[in-house]
Enzyme design. Sequence first.
Site, short mmCIF file in Angstrom:
data_model
loop_
_atom_site.label_atom_id
_atom_site.label_comp_id
_atom_site.label_asym_id
_atom_site.label_seq_id
_atom_site.Cartn_x
_atom_site.Cartn_y
_atom_site.Cartn_z
N LYS A 15 0.86 -1.19 0.00
CA LYS A 15 0.00 0.00 0.00
C LYS A 15 0.89 1.23 0.00
O LYS A 15 1.94 1.23 0.67
CB LYS A 15 -0.84 0.03 1.29
CG LYS A 15 -2.02 -0.89 1.28
CD LYS A 15 -2.92 -0.57 2.48
CE LYS A 15 -3.32 -1.86 3.15
NZ LYS A 15 -3.80 -1.78 4.48
N HIS A 206 -7.72 1.65 19.26
CA HIS A 206 -7.61 1.40 17.81
C HIS A 206 -8.39 0.12 17.54
O HIS A 206 -7.94 -0.98 17.88
CB HIS A 206 -6.13 1.26 17.43
CG HIS A 206 -5.89 0.96 15.98
ND1 HIS A 206 -5.31 1.86 15.11
CD2 HIS A 206 -6.16 -0.14 15.25
CE1 HIS A 206 -5.24 1.32 13.90
NE2 HIS A 206 -5.76 0.10 13.97
N ILE A 207 -9.58 0.28 16.96
CA ILE A 207 -10.47 -0.87 16.78
C ILE A 207 -10.73 -1.05 15.28
O ILE A 207 -11.62 -0.42 14.70
CB ILE A 207 -11.81 -0.67 17.54
CG1 ILE A 207 -11.55 -0.11 18.95
CG2 ILE A 207 -12.58 -1.99 17.62
CD1 ILE A 207 -12.82 0.25 19.71
N ARG A 239 -8.50 -12.73 15.28
CA ARG A 239 -7.59 -13.16 16.35
C ARG A 239 -8.34 -13.29 17.67
O ARG A 239 -9.20 -12.46 17.98
CB ARG A 239 -6.46 -12.15 16.53
CG ARG A 239 -5.49 -12.13 15.39
CD ARG A 239 -4.41 -11.08 15.59
NE ARG A 239 -4.11 -10.47 14.30
CZ ARG A 239 -3.68 -9.23 14.14
NH1 ARG A 239 -3.51 -8.43 15.18
NH2 ARG A 239 -3.45 -8.77 12.94
N ARG A 285 -19.38 -5.03 9.88
CA ARG A 285 -20.65 -4.60 9.25
C ARG A 285 -21.60 -5.79 9.13
O ARG A 285 -22.80 -5.66 9.40
CB ARG A 285 -20.38 -3.98 7.88
CG ARG A 285 -19.80 -2.59 8.01
CD ARG A 285 -19.20 -2.13 6.72
NE ARG A 285 -17.95 -2.84 6.45
CZ ARG A 285 -16.96 -2.38 5.71
NH1 ARG A 285 -17.07 -1.22 5.12
NH2 ARG A 285 -15.86 -3.07 5.53
N GLY A 331 -11.15 1.40 11.65
CA GLY A 331 -12.40 1.06 10.94
C GLY A 331 -13.64 0.99 11.82
O GLY A 331 -14.64 1.66 11.54
N GLY A 333 -13.79 1.69 15.25
CA GLY A 333 -13.82 2.84 16.18
C GLY A 333 -14.31 4.11 15.51
O GLY A 333 -15.05 4.91 16.11
N GLU A 383 -1.89 6.93 9.79
CA GLU A 383 -0.54 6.40 9.97
C GLU A 383 0.39 6.84 8.85
O GLU A 383 1.58 7.10 9.06
CB GLU A 383 -0.59 4.87 10.06
CG GLU A 383 -1.29 4.41 11.34
CD GLU A 383 -1.83 2.99 11.28
OE1 GLU A 383 -2.92 2.81 10.72
OE2 GLU A 383 -1.17 2.08 11.80
P1 ADP Z 1 -7.34 -2.94 9.32
O1 ADP Z 1 -6.96 -3.37 10.71
O2 ADP Z 1 -7.36 -4.08 8.34
O3 ADP Z 1 -6.65 -1.69 8.83
P2 ADP Z 1 -9.70 -1.25 9.46
O4 ADP Z 1 -9.16 -0.26 10.42
O5 ADP Z 1 -9.95 -0.82 8.06
O6 ADP Z 1 -8.88 -2.60 9.47
O7 ADP Z 1 -11.09 -1.80 10.06
C1 ADP Z 1 -11.84 -2.77 9.44
C2 ADP Z 1 -13.08 -3.03 10.27
O8 ADP Z 1 -13.88 -1.82 10.33
C3 ADP Z 1 -13.99 -4.12 9.70
O9 ADP Z 1 -14.43 -4.99 10.73
C4 ADP Z 1 -15.15 -3.31 9.16
O10 ADP Z 1 -16.34 -4.05 9.18
C5 ADP Z 1 -15.22 -2.18 10.16
N1 ADP Z 1 -16.06 -1.09 9.65
C6 ADP Z 1 -15.83 -0.28 8.59
N2 ADP Z 1 -16.90 0.55 8.38
C7 ADP Z 1 -17.84 0.23 9.32
C8 ADP Z 1 -19.15 0.70 9.64
N3 ADP Z 1 -19.73 1.68 8.95
N4 ADP Z 1 -19.78 0.13 10.70
C9 ADP Z 1 -19.21 -0.86 11.40
N5 ADP Z 1 -17.99 -1.35 11.16
C10 ADP Z 1 -17.30 -0.83 10.14
#
Ligand code: ADP
Length: 395
Positions: A15, A206-207, A239, A285, A331, A333, A383
Amino acid sequence: MSKTIAINAGSSSLKWQLYQMPEETVLAKGIIERIGLKDSIVTVKFGEEKATQTLDIADHVQAVTILLEDLTKHGIISDFSEITGVGHRVVAGGEIFKDSVVIDDQVLAQIEELSALAPLHNPANAAGIRAFKNILPEVTSVAVFDTAFHTTMPEVAYRYPIANKYYTDYQVRKYGAHGTSHYYVSREAAKLLNKPLEEVKVITAHIGNGISITAVDGGKSVDTSMGFTPLAGPMMGTRSGDIDPAIIPYLIEHDPELKDAADVINVLNKQSGILGIAEVSSDMRDVEDGLLAGEPKCTLAFNMLVNRLQKFIGQYFAVLNGADALVFTAGIGENSTLVREAVVKGLSWFGMEINPEKNVRGAEGDISTSDSRVKVLVIPTDEELVIARDVERLK
Ligand code: ADP
């Protein structure tokens, strides 16, 4: 006027984000997926445009060659000489790297030696670094470590209560991860709270697919939920997070499908967490759709996630002896109003209350009520920007 690329190289993906510095304008970004497999996918986004192509990319050197060709092909740059810095995310910096660093041969060798601590990530990060060094040998390259922000943890937090020799002889300790994200959002939180960073205590959550919670005191990480590896902490997308380690030999003994510890660790990394419980998906989601439809496994997965998040946040209130704010990022959070609402609801004793009118899709900043003693903040993480800034700072 200079252009800097932030690179996040995984084993089969790369990326990137190109910045105009010091203005910090994003000029383009993209991802190359399925490196080393047939039908690799190259995506470039610039301005309003998006270009995608499918071709076979054998390795990271070829991926970087194509990335750079794309930049000129799409007119994003006219010459490679415009690129004056490359910043690479590196997962494990061990106890060696407490800050970002300009990469020379010795640093690259150390990153490769630290592969023992991140066998899936550091070799890929090193491959990305080598690929750029091959093609743009004169350009400054900087390594930005996921673990660096957590090197300020005190010994009581980073040591495991196992015999000293496992630390001294085998470096078994907590290293943490997502450091760049916790660093960024803790600083943004101090700005939102309008207080000097040195005086602020925040819990940063960080979720995303990966999840980590950090206690940040005066801008410094003092404890974090990921451990020796990113498997520790609350449950995550795939995990398990923290479990009783005695489960590992028990499963090897009783489940004929699991032959050794590596098999069990693979299950704990890839088939557990939200996916293991909800079964339908690791994507929040999908789980929220199931929850709203009353599907029992999705409901359990959602409730377990909320429970684990609350327990870690509660721990860090104790570690910090109180906090000014809880920060939601990544994502889930940043986007899940349901998770934020459920987590904070169960922590009202700590002095936190969400304003439902502010806890909406697309919310950013303070979403708590004016009475909330501990503020609840939504801060999109960035980041790549931290990486680009570190390149500017060090080059
Ligand atoms: P990574 O750790 O791979 O970088 P991200 O920070 O992109 O992951 O987070 C991905 C998570 O965020 C997935 O579980 C996704 O379903 C969730 N997510 C993204 N948009 C939403 C939303 N509108 N509502 C709920 N969860 C979401």
